[in-house]
Design a protein around this motif. Structure first.
Motif, PDB file in Angstrom:
ATOM      1  N   UNK A  14      -5.607   5.737  -7.025  1.00 47.22           N
ATOM      2  CA  UNK A  14      -5.430   4.309  -6.635  1.00 47.22           C
ATOM      3  C   UNK A  14      -5.877   4.050  -5.472  1.00 47.22           C
ATOM      4  N   UNK A  15      -6.900   3.189  -5.211  1.00 49.64           N
ATOM      5  CA  UNK A  15      -7.391   3.089  -3.953  1.00 49.64           C
ATOM      6  C   UNK A  15      -6.267   2.066  -3.082  1.00 49.64           C
ATOM      7  N   UNK A  16      -5.639   1.403  -3.742  1.00 49.25           N
ATOM      8  CA  UNK A  16      -4.587   0.288  -3.272  1.00 49.25           C
ATOM      9  C   UNK A  16      -3.578   1.028  -2.452  1.00 49.25           C
ATOM     10  N   UNK A  17      -3.322   2.154  -3.031  1.00 52.52           N
ATOM     11  CA  UNK A  17      -2.047   2.981  -2.362  1.00 52.52           C
ATOM     12  C   UNK A  17      -2.628   3.815  -1.087  1.00 52.52           C
ATOM     13  N   UNK A  18      -2.262   4.009  -0.049  1.00 47.09           N
ATOM     14  CA  UNK A  18      -2.605   4.483   1.117  1.00 47.09           C
ATOM     15  C   UNK A  18      -1.630   5.416   1.803  1.00 47.09           C
ATOM     16  N   UNK A  19       0.009   5.427   1.195  1.00 46.73           N
ATOM     17  CA  UNK A  19       0.652   6.370   1.700  1.00 46.73           C
ATOM     18  C   UNK A  19       1.709   6.358   0.511  1.00 46.73           C
ATOM     19  N   UNK A  20       2.471   7.477   0.453  1.00 41.25           N
ATOM     20  CA  UNK A  20       3.517   7.782  -0.455  1.00 41.25           C
ATOM     21  C   UNK A  20       4.534   8.376   0.087  1.00 41.25           C
ATOM     22  N   UNK A  21       5.990   7.888  -0.366  1.00 43.70           N
ATOM     23  CA  UNK A  21       7.234   8.495   0.182  1.00 43.70           C
ATOM     24  C   UNK A  21       7.732   9.342  -1.161  1.00 43.70           C
ATOM     25  N   UNK A  22       8.283  10.297  -0.688  1.00 44.24           N
ATOM     26  CA  UNK A  22       8.955  11.200  -1.892  1.00 44.24           C
ATOM     27  C   UNK A  22      10.255  11.448  -1.446  1.00 44.24           C
ATOM     28  N   UNK A  55       0.786  -1.146   0.027  1.00 44.31           N
ATOM     29  CA  UNK A  55       0.137  -0.051  -0.087  1.00 44.31           C
ATOM     30  C   UNK A  55       0.870   1.175  -0.014  1.00 44.31           C
ATOM     31  N   UNK A  56       2.167   1.266  -0.242  1.00 43.28           N
ATOM     32  CA  UNK A  56       3.020   2.284   0.018  1.00 43.28           C
ATOM     33  C   UNK A  56       3.473   2.573  -1.427  1.00 43.28           C
ATOM     34  N   UNK A  57       3.579   3.760  -1.860  1.00 42.24           N
ATOM     35  CA  UNK A  57       4.322   3.906  -3.302  1.00 42.24           C
ATOM     36  C   UNK A  57       5.607   4.942  -3.060  1.00 42.24           C
ATOM     37  N   UNK A  58       6.450   4.573  -3.441  1.00 47.93           N
ATOM     38  CA  UNK A  58       7.826   5.498  -3.340  1.00 47.93           C
ATOM     39  C   UNK A  58       7.998   5.991  -4.623  1.00 47.93           C
ATOM     40  N   UNK A  77       2.932   2.194   8.384  1.00 44.89           N
ATOM     41  CA  UNK A  77       2.167   2.359   9.614  1.00 44.89           C
ATOM     42  C   UNK A  77       1.104   3.241   9.189  1.00 44.89           C
ATOM     43  N   UNK A  78       1.349   4.200   8.390  1.00 44.40           N
ATOM     44  CA  UNK A  78       0.318   5.220   7.976  1.00 44.40           C
ATOM     45  C   UNK A  78      -0.788   4.485   7.358  1.00 44.40           C
ATOM     46  N   UNK A  79      -0.286   3.638   6.274  1.00 39.08           N
ATOM     47  CA  UNK A  79      -1.014   3.161   5.329  1.00 39.08           C
ATOM     48  C   UNK A  79      -1.989   1.849   6.113  1.00 39.08           C
ATOM     49  N   UNK A  80      -1.500   1.376   7.152  1.00 39.98           N
ATOM     50  CA  UNK A  80      -2.190   0.395   8.015  1.00 39.98           C
ATOM     51  C   UNK A  80      -3.641   1.078   8.859  1.00 39.98           C
ATOM     52  N   UNK A  81      -3.587   2.317   8.688  1.00 43.28           N
ATOM     53  CA  UNK A  81      -4.670   3.143   9.445  1.00 43.28           C
ATOM     54  C   UNK A  81      -5.895   2.969   8.202  1.00 43.28           C
ATOM     55  N   UNK A  82      -7.021   3.516   8.853  1.00 41.86           N
ATOM     56  CA  UNK A  82      -7.991   3.632   8.014  1.00 41.86           C
ATOM     57  C   UNK A  82      -7.981   4.853   7.025  1.00 41.86           C
TER      58      UNK A  82
END
Length: 259
Positions: free
Chosen positions: A45-53, A12-15, A197-202
């Motif tokens: 994209x609903x599967x991506x819940x957090x992004x790292x830049x 769920x994390x995109x880099x 950890x953020x992506x694991x939240x609602x």
């Protein structure tokens, strides 16, 4: 030499990586347009819940972003065309999904604005932050003054903006410009772990919390509290909130679906 924007999804994390290390990841108009497109696609994209830049490192070590490629600033036909350019800071701030900046090496000018536009900033020990535009005869134009003032206070912001001199990672941490400083080799793992950890939240709650934080900067206190209460009501009505209550009662981990 024009560079590119790389994107890798880890669950769920995109880099998202600025990839022009030979030029300190300085952004061209083409890269700015690609960054905007990439981020918009991830946001949808609903599967991506957090992004790292982050930025691709070079031979001299880690690099985040040296801002706009100065050589390209003279290619705009008119000052009005320059004013209406695609702005990469705007692209980051438009994202609903939480964004974590992993900053190693230089974060200069527009690179500083990129970092400030993210929700959370993690720095490597090599990180250096600066607003050097004043040394070249202009100032930043993507919220630099407002974002710095909110982040580190008026006096510290003035010190950076009026001198253009760099601030190292330890000073950035002391001022609240970043949330954490780690060894350079641990930077991307630390940022990715935090994003996980953020992506694991609602996800609706996370996006709502982000919207609420942004709104709180510009609202009077009473209005901000009422807005927060309205957003809480929206979240409370979701299936994820019901799942959270059920999981709490059943003493298990919740399974959030973004509904």
């Amino acid at each position: 030499m024009s560079g590119r924007i790389r994107c890798e999804t880890q669950g769920p994390v995109a880099v998202v990586t600025l990839d022009r290390p030979a030029k300190l990841n300085a952004l061209t108009p083409e890269m700015a347009a690609e960054l905007r497109s990439r981020l918009a696609g991830l946001d949808d994209d609903a599967t991506v819940r957090a992004i790292v830049l982050t930025g691709a490192g070079g031979r001299a070590g880690p690099v985040f972003c040296a801002g706009s490629d100065i050589a390209g600033l003279d290619t705009y036909d008119t000052p009005w065309a320059f004013r209406n350019r695609l702005d990469y800071g705007d692209a980051v701030r438009a994202v609903r999904t939480p964004v974590v900046a992993a900053v190693g090496g230089h974060a200069l000018g527009g690179g500083l604005e990129l970092a400030l536009s993210c929700d959370i900033r993690i720095a490597g020990e090599s990180a250096r932050f600066a607003a050097p535009e004043i040394k070249l005869g202009w100032i930043g134009g993507s919220g630099q003054s407002a974002l710095l003032t909110h982040s580190i206070g008026a006096s510290n912001a003035a010190l950076m903006l009026l001198t253009g001199d760099p601030v190292d990672a330890s000073q950035a941490l002391a001022w609240g410009l970043v949330s954490r400083v780690v060894p350079d080799e641990d930077l991307l793992p630390a940022a990715t772990e935090l994003a996980g950890r953020i992506a694991a939240r609602a996800p609706i709650a996370a996006q709502t919390a982000k919207a609420n934080l942004r709104a709180a900067h510009s609202m009077p206190l009473a209005q901000a509290i009422q807005y927060e209460r309205d957003l809480q009501t929206v979240c409370f009505a979701t299936e994820d909130a019901a799942e959270g209550r059920a999981a709490f009662a059943e003493r298990r981990e919740p399974r959030f679906t973004g509904r």
